[in-house]
Design an enzyme around this catalytic site. Structure first.
Site, PDB file in Angstrom:
ATOM      1  N   TYR A 169     -14.938  17.187 -40.905  1.00 54.46           N
ATOM      2  CA  TYR A 169     -14.550  16.253 -39.590  1.00 54.46           C
ATOM      3  C   TYR A 169     -13.440  15.721 -39.857  1.00 54.46           C
ATOM      4  CZ  TYR A 169     -16.591  12.040 -41.481  1.00 54.46           C
ATOM      5  OH  TYR A 169     -17.213  10.955 -42.498  1.00 54.46           O
ATOM      6  N   GLU A 170     -12.776  14.973 -38.775  1.00 53.20           N
ATOM      7  CA  GLU A 170     -11.186  14.883 -38.729  1.00 53.20           C
ATOM      8  C   GLU A 170     -10.366  16.036 -38.926  1.00 53.20           C
ATOM      9  OE1 GLU A 170     -11.590  11.082 -37.235  1.00 53.20           O
ATOM     10  OE2 GLU A 170      -9.629  12.195 -37.450  1.00 53.20           O
ATOM     11  N   GLY A 171     -10.626  17.099 -38.191  1.00 51.60           N
ATOM     12  CA  GLY A 171     -10.078  18.506 -38.458  1.00 51.60           C
ATOM     13  C   GLY A 171     -10.501  18.908 -39.816  1.00 51.60           C
TER      14      GLY A 171
END
Lengths: 412, 412
Positions: free
Chosen positions: A251-253
């Site tokens: 997550y968060e890229g």
């Protein structure tokens, strides 16, 4: 409520819309992968939503940021609905929601059309926060493994587990990951606060996110291995650390996206200002700088940096950690246990040249393979279908259709 | 019922006892980590139990193998009791039991005092079986990731995920791990059946166990990463593959124990016959043989091979896989997709020298660190307590006490 990166980026594609009415702004659309999309801890949840306030042709300039409350001031539910709560590998304290906004009352945050810029400011903070999650997982795994192996006796001579060379290796590696990662994020956050070297912060942010979230998973694996069979049991809690740590690399890229950003935009944009700032940071470790600069040149000459992005990210991380461990070593006298810190610093310094050489050579190799493939007709096509015909009946899933758009939801 | 390695080795230490009575043999004691210790699928379970039939001083020669039924012929429960079922990270289809035998009727298998030898024969088979579990996990992860990334579109150009270079890298790596591991175990199993090169089988067994179980975990991680956020959801099943794969690196002897066996006994015993058999196997890859032989010499000269055991195991695996991929490449015309196999073989061949050099240098480094530490007084003691005082209140567990012996149960 803070949304996950997938949710935010997805929001642009699933086209959540905002319309200004006589009663104010209203938001309509669907969001996926929203962390904490609903919970019972507070009477009201304020959703931070990126939505299209301009027409489709307006691109990112048509995106604005809104605050969308789940309930009105009298406690009545507004048209903000949870349509699904995901079943995940871990992170069970954080409900991951799919939700719909059905003409939900919203408040514009900041300037209309400046939503993406505001979101990215928050996301850069969030990426360092996720990097710190990785650090925390690595530190927690190290603490569990240390405590366990210091008391459990094993083998004919009845020594504690942490006296065995291979267990010691795992404890050293795990602690090195936790400490190195923590220092790296510390550096980036201090620079972010100071505001004097924004280019360096830009460069270090994906490096921290990638490196520290990998560190969390790796240290959790090492710690579990040090516990042996007990590490696989829920009772000792390190299996939870491993399950929880795993999502941080996604997550968060995803880490792959951060590697691509580093090898692409951050090496090239603005004349490579971010990379140059990083090179200045490496100046106190001339040998690391030299290896890294050569790899940087290889990537700048590559038509497409993507194939070598992962190797370049790992090389960059190891180079940055050379500086970190030099500073640790220089300050070891002030540590609670100077001898231990010196041991870890010496160990890290001895391994760094091997690791940097490995990943630097991999950068060269990936680049050579990519360009030799580019010259041979049909080469990319031949690789385009890994493993021949796709056995679609073997994967065991059907692509989920998005409720709002009817198209498969974005993957990453 | 087949027990896990921990259970078996533990049996020697927790001293399950067998006594010959007028009614025949009876077994008494406690076992831990018994896979499938109880289940409802069959009316009766036959437990294969290693127990001490001689006195304590008789050592391994006093251990015999017994068959202990859970029920008698009339379906009455015998004194074979499940005292606990473990809560684990995965492998939920296989109940992991703690059990006690309370003067349970038993049948001697084979010759009295030859129990450990019989057990080791079975364990060598079991280790290759567990290696194949790792292969299966790697293959399953590859299949899920291939199917998903071949259909899910991502990015502005709307191509499928598997057209992205970094995703392709992950798919290639995962498939390489699955195929290379499968071929390696195949080689070992064919040699085991043939019986012509028992030394080579001895050497390859821990290499297969270590390499393929690591491959399962690594490929599951790569596959999950290729799926992005969806990989973390239960729905797509790859998180189960990761959880299930993880135990294979722990049971049937932790991978660390197999690395120690390789760097210790298998390099040294019987004049290094097993290592020499492996060197003959490597003869068709002269460069890999050369690198490996030099590392072998370094380890033979080391006072204690343990610190370098992990690096030496990884070097050995990569050297063996050079032979495997050469053979794949030579036979590629007969593959269902020759182009794909040639691509993977070429890729593996290009990366092997980098990986072998890295781990060979790490062997040299670990050995140098260990011997320089051995010469400095107090060095080992300084490293003996990683991270200073052990925060025993932070690990969050209390060592479990064994019901039978009152001492903490063996860890690994």
């Amino acid at each position: 409520m803070q949304a996950s990166a997938s949710g935010r980026i997805g929001s642009v594609r699933t086209a959540t819309r905002a319309v200004e009415t006589a009663q104010g702004w209203q938001v309509e659309g669907e969001k996926i992968f929203i962390s904490g999309g609903d919970q019972d801890m507070t009477p009201r949840i304020l959703h931070l939503v990126l939505a299209r306030s301009g027409d489709q042709a307006s691109g990112v300039r048509g995106l604005s940021l809104f605050l969308v409350p789940s309930h009105d001031d009298d406690g009545n539910r507004l048209p903000v609905t949870i349509t699904r709560i995901e079943e995940k590998m871990g992170l069970h304290a954080s409900p991951t929601c799919q939700m719909t906004f059905d003409a939900a009352p919203a408040e514009l945050l900041g300037i209309e059309g400046e939503g993406l810029r505001a979101m990215f400011t928050m996301m850069n903070h969030a990426r360092l926060d996720v990097a710190l999650q990785g650090v925390a997982h690595a530190a927690r795994a190290t603490a569990i493994a240390r405590a366990y192996t210091a008391t459990r006796r094993q083998g004919r001579d009845g020594v504690t587990l942490d006296a065995h060379a291979d267990v010691r290796r795992m404890l050293d590696d795990a602690e090195t990951l936790a400490m190195g990662g923590r220092a790296l994020v510390h550096l980036a956050m201090v620079e972010m606060e100071r505001g004097e070297h924004p280019d360096l912060v830009d460069f270090l942010t994906p490096v921290c996110k990638f490196t520290c979230t990998e560190a969390g998973v790796t240290a959790a694996n090492l710690g579990m291995q040090a516990l042996g069979g007990y590490g696989y049991l829920r009772e000792y809690r390190i299996e939870q650390t491993l399950r929880d740590a795993r999502v941080a690399a996604i997550y968060e890229g995803t880490n792959g996206i951060h590697a691509a950003t580093l090898a692409g935009r951050l090496l090239r944009n603005a004349g490579g200002a971010a990379a140059t700032a990083f090179a200045r940071f490496l100046a106190e470790a001339p040998e690391a700088l030299d290896v890294w600069q050569r790899a940087r040149t290889v990537l700048l000459e590559a038509e497409d940096p993507a194939p070598a992005a992962d190797a370049f990210m790992r090389l960059t991380a190891h180079a940055a950690l050379v500086v970190v461990w030099q500073r640790f070593r220089a300050a070891a006298d002030h540590a609670p246990d100077p001898q231990r810190l010196r041991h870890l610093a010496k160990r890290a310094a001895a391994r760094a040249p091997l690791l940097m050489r490995h990943y630097a050579d991999l950068v060269v190799l990936e680049r050579a393979e990519a360009s030799s493939c580019g010259q041979r007709p049909g080469c990319r096509a031949a690789l385009g279908n890994p493993g021949g015909p796709v056995p679609s009946d073997r994967g065991g899933f059907k692509p989920r259709r998005s409720v709002a758009t009817g198209s498969p939801a974005p993957a990453r």
